[in-house]
Design an enzyme around this catalytic site. Sequence first.
Site, PDB file in Angstrom:
ATOM      1  N   TYR A 141      24.609  -6.263   7.383  1.00  0.00           N
ATOM      2  CA  TYR A 141      23.465  -5.480   7.615  1.00  0.00           C
ATOM      3  C   TYR A 141      23.662  -4.027   8.019  1.00  0.00           C
ATOM      4  O   TYR A 141      23.122  -3.241   7.359  1.00  0.00           O
ATOM      5  CB  TYR A 141      22.609  -6.207   8.859  1.00  0.00           C
ATOM      6  N   LYS A 145      23.101  -0.569   6.080  1.00  0.00           N
ATOM      7  CA  LYS A 145      22.262   0.648   6.634  1.00  0.00           C
ATOM      8  C   LYS A 145      22.912   1.902   6.523  1.00  0.00           C
ATOM      9  O   LYS A 145      22.381   3.088   6.274  1.00  0.00           O
ATOM     10  CB  LYS A 145      21.591   0.233   8.269  1.00  0.00           C
TER      11      LYS A 145
HETATM   12  N1  LIG Z   1      13.445  -5.776  14.295  1.00  0.00           N
HETATM   13  C1  LIG Z   1      14.230  -5.028  14.587  1.00  0.00           C
HETATM   14  O1  LIG Z   1      14.475  -5.424  15.834  1.00  0.00           O
HETATM   15  C2  LIG Z   1      14.846  -3.839  13.925  1.00  0.00           C
HETATM   16  C3  LIG Z   1      15.787  -2.841  14.586  1.00  0.00           C
HETATM   17  C4  LIG Z   1      15.907  -1.765  13.786  1.00  0.00           C
HETATM   18  C5  LIG Z   1      15.575  -1.552  12.536  1.00  0.00           C
HETATM   19  N2  LIG Z   1      14.908  -2.295  11.801  1.00  0.00           N
HETATM   20  C6  LIG Z   1      14.619  -2.218  10.550  1.00  0.00           C
HETATM   21  O2  LIG Z   1      12.945  -2.022  10.638  1.00  0.00           O
HETATM   22  C7  LIG Z   1      12.410  -2.532   9.425  1.00  0.00           C
HETATM   23  C8  LIG Z   1      11.585  -3.449   9.489  1.00  0.00           C
HETATM   24  O3  LIG Z   1      11.826  -4.504  10.312  1.00  0.00           O
HETATM   25  P1  LIG Z   1      10.799  -5.725  10.771  1.00  0.00           P
HETATM   26  O4  LIG Z   1      11.448  -6.100  12.260  1.00  0.00           O
HETATM   27  O5  LIG Z   1       9.556  -5.452  10.586  1.00  0.00           O
HETATM   28  O6  LIG Z   1      11.449  -6.870   9.911  1.00  0.00           O
HETATM   29  P2  LIG Z   1      10.565  -8.027   9.295  1.00  0.00           P
HETATM   30  O7  LIG Z   1      11.455  -8.951   8.570  1.00  0.00           O
HETATM   31  O8  LIG Z   1       9.378  -8.390  10.102  1.00  0.00           O
HETATM   32  O9  LIG Z   1       9.957  -7.219   7.919  1.00  0.00           O
HETATM   33  C9  LIG Z   1      10.635  -7.026   6.735  1.00  0.00           C
HETATM   34  C10 LIG Z   1       9.392  -7.168   5.540  1.00  0.00           C
HETATM   35  O10 LIG Z   1      10.132  -6.948   4.418  1.00  0.00           O
HETATM   36  C11 LIG Z   1       9.731  -8.093   3.419  1.00  0.00           C
HETATM   37  N3  LIG Z   1      10.468  -7.927   2.404  1.00  0.00           N
HETATM   38  C12 LIG Z   1      11.796  -8.810   2.430  1.00  0.00           C
HETATM   39  N4  LIG Z   1      12.257  -8.544   1.159  1.00  0.00           N
HETATM   40  C13 LIG Z   1      11.590  -7.720   0.307  1.00  0.00           C
HETATM   41  C14 LIG Z   1      11.771  -7.471  -0.782  1.00  0.00           C
HETATM   42  N5  LIG Z   1      12.876  -7.867  -1.699  1.00  0.00           N
HETATM   43  N6  LIG Z   1      10.765  -6.771  -1.663  1.00  0.00           N
HETATM   44  C15 LIG Z   1       9.629  -6.442  -0.818  1.00  0.00           C
HETATM   45  N7  LIG Z   1       9.511  -6.737   0.476  1.00  0.00           N
HETATM   46  C16 LIG Z   1      10.460  -7.445   1.116  1.00  0.00           C
HETATM   47  C17 LIG Z   1       9.424  -9.058   4.275  1.00  0.00           C
HETATM   48  O11 LIG Z   1       8.411  -9.997   3.456  1.00  0.00           O
HETATM   49  C18 LIG Z   1       8.935  -8.537   5.375  1.00  0.00           C
HETATM   50  O12 LIG Z   1       7.345  -8.579   5.422  1.00  0.00           O
HETATM   51  C19 LIG Z   1      13.883  -3.244   8.406  1.00  0.00           C
HETATM   52  O13 LIG Z   1      14.249  -2.261   7.620  1.00  0.00           O
HETATM   53  C20 LIG Z   1      14.870  -3.299   9.771  1.00  0.00           C
HETATM   54  O14 LIG Z   1      16.007  -3.164   9.068  1.00  0.00           O
HETATM   55  C21 LIG Z   1      14.272  -3.497  12.571  1.00  0.00           C
END
Ligand SMILES: NC(=O)c1ccc[n+]([C@@H]2O[C@H](COP(=O)([O-])OP(=O)(O)OC[C@H]3O[C@@H](n4cnc5c(N)ncnc54)[C@H](O)[C@@H]3O)[C@@H](O)[C@H]2O)c1
Length: 317
Positions: A141, A145
């Site tokens: 992951y 990134k």
């Molecule tokens: N959750 C955390 O703690 C965290 C921390 C740092 C960064 N992030 C980043 O923030 C962003 C959002 O994270 P989140 O917590 O909302 O995650 P999440 O899993 O709740 O949301 C991700 C969304 O992406 C969609 N998705 C997955 N594959 C897809 C595809 N091929 N095409 C279209 N949509 C697709 C999923 O259906 C989901 O709705 C991500 O990029 C994640 O890496 C999250």
Amino acid sequence: MNVLITGGMGNLGSRLLIPLVRRKYQVVLFDGRPDPLISSPEFEKTLYFEGDVTNLESIIQAVHQHEIDVIFHLASLLSAQSERESNLAWEINMTGTRNVLEAARLGGVSRVTFSSSLATYGPGIKEPLEIDAPMWPASLYGVTKVASECLGNYYHLRFGMDFRSIRFPTLVAPRGASGAASAFCSAIFVEAFEKGAFNFEVGPDATFPAIYIGDAIRAFLLLFDAPNERLSRRVYNVHGLGLSARELANAVLRILPETNITYTPNPTLSVIVDSWPQFIDDSMARIDWDWEADYDLDRMAIEIITQLRNRSYNENP
Ligand SMILES: NC(=O)c1ccc[n+]([C@@H]2O[C@H](COP(=O)([O-])OP(=O)(O)OC[C@H]3O[C@@H](n4cnc5c(N)ncnc54)[C@H](O)[C@@H]3O)[C@@H](O)[C@H]2O)c1
């Protein structure tokens, strides 16, 4: 303004849409699933585009059909799931980011704002973590990134694209995403509230950085709104809270004192968590776009448990 949010139905996306809709932007949620993690009255005013970021044509079509001006690119497989499904993680996180940038370039989208992660850094980083510390991630992951940031920066240098990104620590929310190695930071609130018990898969002294989801959304909007001439770089770190598992547990116990907290460290998870810094130097974000976190640990805990009690998980940043 027409805004496309990839991964718009997820944890961050389904909350980010709220302030964007309130600004009267037309928000299009690009996702493979039709239902938001968090429902809200603002969600009813958005449009849904069923699409897959691994498919360049589907993003081009969404950008074209909805005359998209700016993109928030959030679609991603999270850390723990990326370790389990590495091929899929590569497709979604790498090919997906390349497709979003390429569709943006071809469609004349003026700005792409990307959600990166502190997983870009690897183990052995000195505290507080400085923004230009070496990036040798310990997870796939994190690798995806770092590469996505580099690609976004390349599109900025090569094509003049206004690419902006934040490396978030763990997002803590009343209903968090389950695919992250750090999912326990949110799960403790839900399980303490619903079951009166929580088992950490890390030891009590495990430390990690985190940020309340409302603060994360505010950070995104501050960066999004910042005039280009104030930005000295394309990628920023933000700091919210530097926590240990014990401190997080104690904050929950101050509100729900009957909770039974146990610790059963999982070696695989512990290795990942131990590679994370606890404190982040976010001075560049403070200087360039006036970033400052609003929530300390107790304020966050009260806010989350209140939302769980009220069954209302909406943010109003
Ligand atoms: N959750 C955390 O703690 C965290 C921390 C740092 C960064 N992030 C980043 O923030 C962003 C959002 O994270 P989140 O917590 O909302 O995650 P999440 O899993 O709740 O949301 C991700 C969304 O992406 C969609 N998705 C997955 N594959 C897809 C595809 N091929 N095409 C279209 N949509 C697709 C999923 O259906 C989901 O709705 C991500 O990029 C994640 O890496 C999250």
